[in-house]
Structures are given as structure tokens and as C-alpha cells.
Design an enzyme around this catalytic site. Structure first.
Site, PDB file in Angstrom:
ATOM      1  N   GLU A 116     -38.301  12.780  22.213  1.00  0.00           N
ATOM      2  CA  GLU A 116     -38.507  11.843  21.095  1.00  0.00           C
ATOM      3  C   GLU A 116     -38.947  10.468  21.616  1.00  0.00           C
ATOM      4  O   GLU A 116     -39.872   9.855  21.074  1.00  0.00           O
ATOM      5  CB  GLU A 116     -37.214  11.699  20.280  1.00  0.00           C
ATOM      6  CG  GLU A 116     -37.414  10.764  19.081  1.00  0.00           C
ATOM      7  CD  GLU A 116     -36.107  10.375  18.401  1.00  0.00           C
ATOM      8  OE1 GLU A 116     -35.251  11.257  18.174  1.00  0.00           O
ATOM      9  OE2 GLU A 116     -35.952   9.174  18.100  1.00  0.00           O
ATOM     10  N   HIS A 129     -32.869  20.944  20.150  1.00  0.00           N
ATOM     11  CA  HIS A 129     -32.110  21.206  21.365  1.00  0.00           C
ATOM     12  C   HIS A 129     -30.943  22.145  21.100  1.00  0.00           C
ATOM     13  O   HIS A 129     -29.786  21.740  21.174  1.00  0.00           O
ATOM     14  CB  HIS A 129     -31.609  19.876  21.953  1.00  0.00           C
ATOM     15  CG  HIS A 129     -32.713  19.075  22.551  1.00  0.00           C
ATOM     16  ND1 HIS A 129     -32.797  17.713  22.434  1.00  0.00           N
ATOM     17  CD2 HIS A 129     -33.798  19.451  23.255  1.00  0.00           C
ATOM     18  CE1 HIS A 129     -33.883  17.287  23.059  1.00  0.00           C
ATOM     19  NE2 HIS A 129     -34.507  18.325  23.564  1.00  0.00           N
ATOM     20  N   CYS A 136     -28.893  18.700  10.658  1.00  0.00           N
ATOM     21  CA  CYS A 136     -29.255  17.519   9.858  1.00  0.00           C
ATOM     22  C   CYS A 136     -30.471  17.892   9.001  1.00  0.00           C
ATOM     23  O   CYS A 136     -31.071  18.963   9.190  1.00  0.00           O
ATOM     24  CB  CYS A 136     -29.623  16.372  10.795  1.00  0.00           C
ATOM     25  SG  CYS A 136     -30.988  16.810  11.881  1.00  0.00           S
TER      26      CYS A 136
HETATM   27  S1  SF4 Z   1     -34.155  11.957  13.482  1.00  0.00           S
HETATM   28 FE1  SF4 Z   1     -33.424  13.756  14.575  1.00  0.00          FE
HETATM   29  S2  SF4 Z   1     -31.205  13.776  14.213  1.00  0.00           S
HETATM   30 FE2  SF4 Z   1     -32.111  12.402  12.681  1.00  0.00          FE
HETATM   31  S3  SF4 Z   1     -32.451  13.650  10.871  1.00  0.00           S
HETATM   32 FE3  SF4 Z   1     -34.344  13.672  12.066  1.00  0.00          FE
HETATM   33  S4  SF4 Z   1     -34.198  15.472  13.389  1.00  0.00           S
HETATM   34 FE4  SF4 Z   1     -32.142  15.024  12.611  1.00  0.00          FE
END
Ligand code: SF4
Length: 400
Positions: free
Chosen positions: A174, A85, A55
Site C-alpha cells: 500500500e 494479506h 473490513c
Molecule cells: S484501507 Fe485497507 S483496512 Fe481499510 S477498509 Fe480499505 S482494505 Fe480495509
């Protein structure tokens, strides 16, 4: 050096690009993208989800780590936990010389003033950041903007005396960073809800009251210090870990909204209930793409990504509802046409399944979580084609 805190890159993108391409690119994936996300090979049709893999937040964090190595060649560089991860990516970073700080109370003891510490994409708790600031080391912060967006909501709730209800996993990095934002405001509180089952229990308490000590013991690892359900559920605001199953997050928000309306009346909702969808767009897009793949009726699905990757686990959970699904950690988990090492959806243990690729399988759906590099997807396809070819050959000769 005057500055010790960085969060916007070092302008070395073009210098590190060749290394990133070498380490994570896949020609097979490029080819599939160019061919409508399909590939015919070895008598099989591979169907790639239209959104998959790295992402924007992960891409940025990984690139920033490579830039950091180039920027500070003479300093020790530490990572405050896994940057993302994915074992393959973390191994690569270790090979670049980046050291991972072990979990635990004393994780930062080894860090000195001359060192560099990389903050992962999911962020770190407020107290950890304060500690690093005090040490005076260089901090390279790769926290994703979508995570910071959630933090802002939680901080807003805290300032307004509203308790944050976070749909997430209390042990996830997170979520730990997110709930820690409440500590910035005195007497602010949070509660973490893992799933719909916990939400139903919470809603029962909101609507009808209940046994306070049972409530506290049920959520003991998921509530703020001094949390009193009699007092701290009067005004609540919802937030999510960015990588949760979006449909479940929406359902939970609706359940809680209805419970608050029943308890206090609809007219009080505007001052007692707040909700913002904080699932990030990358997570949402990958989940939508798996829903689209269902229409292609794959005979099975391969989902590639870390077993501790929340968004990958959710993709696996979704796919397993419509077809046999194998969540593998990396391409080498595909051991042969007969054996695959994988983690079934909803389970915590990895297992080996035999006869996972029977002859009648013709269409294989494939996707990777937000922290899965393209080369892992490409290599998985290559392995399957090679194993299937060998299987076809053996069957032909009557030796299988
Ligand atoms: S919140 Fe996590 S999954 Fe979403 S864009 Fe950011 S790093 Fe990627």
C-alpha cells in the site's frame, strides 16, 4: 469487448454469495454476534471484539475476485500480488484458478492482451498500472476507496509543492502505491516514517538541522530520488498507510507539527504544515474494539491474521500491552492445549510456545485483522474448546 478497465463490480453479487458464505462464514461467530459477542464453552468464556475480521475494503476485493472468475470463465486471471494479506483467502482464490504474479521486476511479463489482471485492495504503483494499460489486458481494480483517499491527499500535496511525510512501512504494497503517486507531479517528494523513533529523528533535523548525508543514508530506502532534507522539509504534509496504529500516527503528526512551529514559528504553520488523518475507519474500529476488550480483563488474547498484515500486527501489539497475546496465522496454528504456533508482537519470526493454555485461563479474548475471514475465528474457538475438553478429561483421569 470494448472496456478493459473495471472498478465497480459486475453485478454478480447474488450469484457468488453462496460460494462466499461456504468459504468464509462461521456459525460460531454468527452465534456470538447474536449473544453479545460472548460464548461459554468448555469451561471457558470467549470474548469476541465488537469489530473484527473482514473490513469493507477486503470484503469488496474478495467478492470482486469471485465475480471476475464468473465473468471471465475462459480467460487467464492473474492477481498482481496477494489480494489481501491472508493465506487462507489467497489459497482459496488460487483454487478458483486465479494465478498470483510473483514479486519482482518482470512480474508482468507473463500477462498478455487477452488476460485479466486483478489489482489488490492496497493498490499498485503508478508505473505498474501504466505498464498494464499499455499491455491492453483487462484490469479489474479492487483498490479500496480509503486507500484512494490517501492517494488524493498525496497528489494534492505534490501539486502544491508540499513534501509528503507518510507514516507507513516502505516495503508494504500500500505504501509503495501511495508514494508512487508523487511521480505524477514533476519534482514532487516524499519521506516514509516507520515509527515514532524515526519521527523523533526527523523532528530533531527539522528543528536543529543536522548531517545531511547521515539523514539520506538513514532513510535511503524511504525517500524520493533527489530528496534534499535542507530543501524538501520546508513545507510538509502528513499521510498514513491506512492500517498503522492510529495513536502512533497522531503522536507523530503532533511531534512534526511542534517541530515545524519551533523551526518556522506558529504563524507559518498554516502554509508549511498539513495533516489529515488517513487511518481508515475499519482499522480504527478494530483498534477501538481491542481497547474495549481490555476492560473485560481476558486472561489471554488470540489475534488471528496474516503475519504480513499490518493491521493485524497492530492489534497484536495493542493486546500484548495488557495480556499475554498469541498472534496466529490461522486456526491450525493452535496445535494442542499445550502448543501454539504464533508470532510474538514486534517480532518477525514465528515460534511455538508450550503451556500456553494453563488451567487457570478462563477468559479468552479473540479478534481477527481486517483480512481475516470469520471461519478462521470460529475454527480457532472450536479447536481451543476441543483441546481444553480433552485436557480436562486427561486431568480428571490423572494422565496428563
Ligand atoms: S484501507 Fe485497507 S483496512 Fe481499510 S477498509 Fe480499505 S482494505 Fe480495509
Amino acid at each position: 469487448m470494448d472496456r478493459t478497465y473495471f472498478q465497480k463490480g459486475f453485478g454478480l453479487r447474488s450469484e457468488i454469495r453462496p460460494q462466499l458464505l461456504e468459504n468464509y462464514r462461521s456459525q460460531i461467530v454468527d452465534l456470538m454476534r447474536a449473544n453479545g459477542f460472548r460464548l461459554e464453552a468448555g469451561g471457558l468464556t470467549f470474548l469476541l471484539a465488537m469489530e473484527f475480521g473482514f473490513c469493507y475494503g477486503v470484503e469488496r476485493a474478495v467478492a470482486y475476485a469471485y465475480e471476475t472468475v464468473m465473468k471471465f470463465p475462459d480467460r487467464r486471471i492473474f492477481l498482481a500480488g496477494e489480494i489481501i494479506h491472508n493465506r487462507h483467502v489467497n489459497d482459496r482464490l488460487q483454487r478458483l484458478g486465479i494465478r498470483f504474479l510473483a514479486k519482482g521486476e518482470n512480474r508482468y511479463d507473463a500477462v498478455g492482451q487477452d488476460d485479466v489482471v486483478l489489482i489488490p485492495a492496497f493498490g499498485i504503483p503508478v508505473s505498474h498500472m501504466e505498464l498494464l494499460m499499455k499491455k491492453g489486458c483487462i484490469i479489474v481494480d479492487t483498490t479500496c476507496g480509503s486507500v484512494i483517499n490517501v492517494w488524493k491527499n498525496v497528489e494534492r500535496y505534490a501539486c502544491a509543492g508540499v513534501t509528503s511525510i507518510i507514516h507507513g512501512k516502505f516495503e508494504h504494497e500500500e505504501t509503495k502505491a501511495t508514494f508512487s503517486r508523487t511521480t505524477l507531479v514533476p519534482d514532487a517528494h516524499y519521506l516514509i516514517i516507520r515509527n515514532k523513533e524515526e519521527a523523533v529523528y526527523l523532528c530533531g533535523y527539522i528543528t536543529n538541522g543536522g548531517d545531511t548525508s547521515e539523514f539520506i543514508s538513514r532513510f535511503q530506502r524511504a525517500i524520493s530520488k533527489g530528496f534534499d532534507p535542507e530543501k524538501h522539509l520546508e513545507r510538509i504534509g502528513l499521510a498514513n498507510q491506512t492500517t498503522m496504529l492510529s495513536s502512533e500516527s497522531l503522536e507523530i503528526a503532533e511531534l512534526v507539527r511542534v517541530a515545524m512551529a519551533q523551526r518556522y514559528g506558529v504563524e507559518e504553520l498554516s502554509t508549511r504544515f498539513y495533516s489529515f488523518d488517513t487511518i481508515c475507519s475499519a482499522t480504527q474500529d478494530r483498534q477501538d474494539a481491542v481497547r474495549e476488550l481490555e476492560k473485560e480483563k481476558p486472561d489471554l488474547m488470540i489475534v488471528i491474521g496474516g503475519y504480513n498484515s499490518s493491521n493485524t500486527n497492530n492489534l497484536s501489539k495493542m493486546a500484548s500491552r495488557f495480556t499475554p497475546t498469541y498472534h496466529i496465522e490461522q486456526a491450525t496454528s493452535i496445535l494442542s492445549a499445550d502448543a501454539i504456533r504464533h508470532k510474538p508482537a514486534g517480532c518477525t519470526e514465528e515460534i511455538v510456545t508450550r503451556e500456553w493454555l494453563p488451567c487457570q485461563v478462563k477468559r479468552i479474548g479473540i479478534t481477527g485483522g481486517a483480512s481475516t475471514p470469520n471461519n478462521q475465528i470460529g475454527e480457532s474457538i472450536e479447536r481451543i474448546v476441543n483441546f481444553r475438553d480433552r485436557m480436562n478429561y486427561a486431568t480428571l483421569l490423572g494422565v496428563d
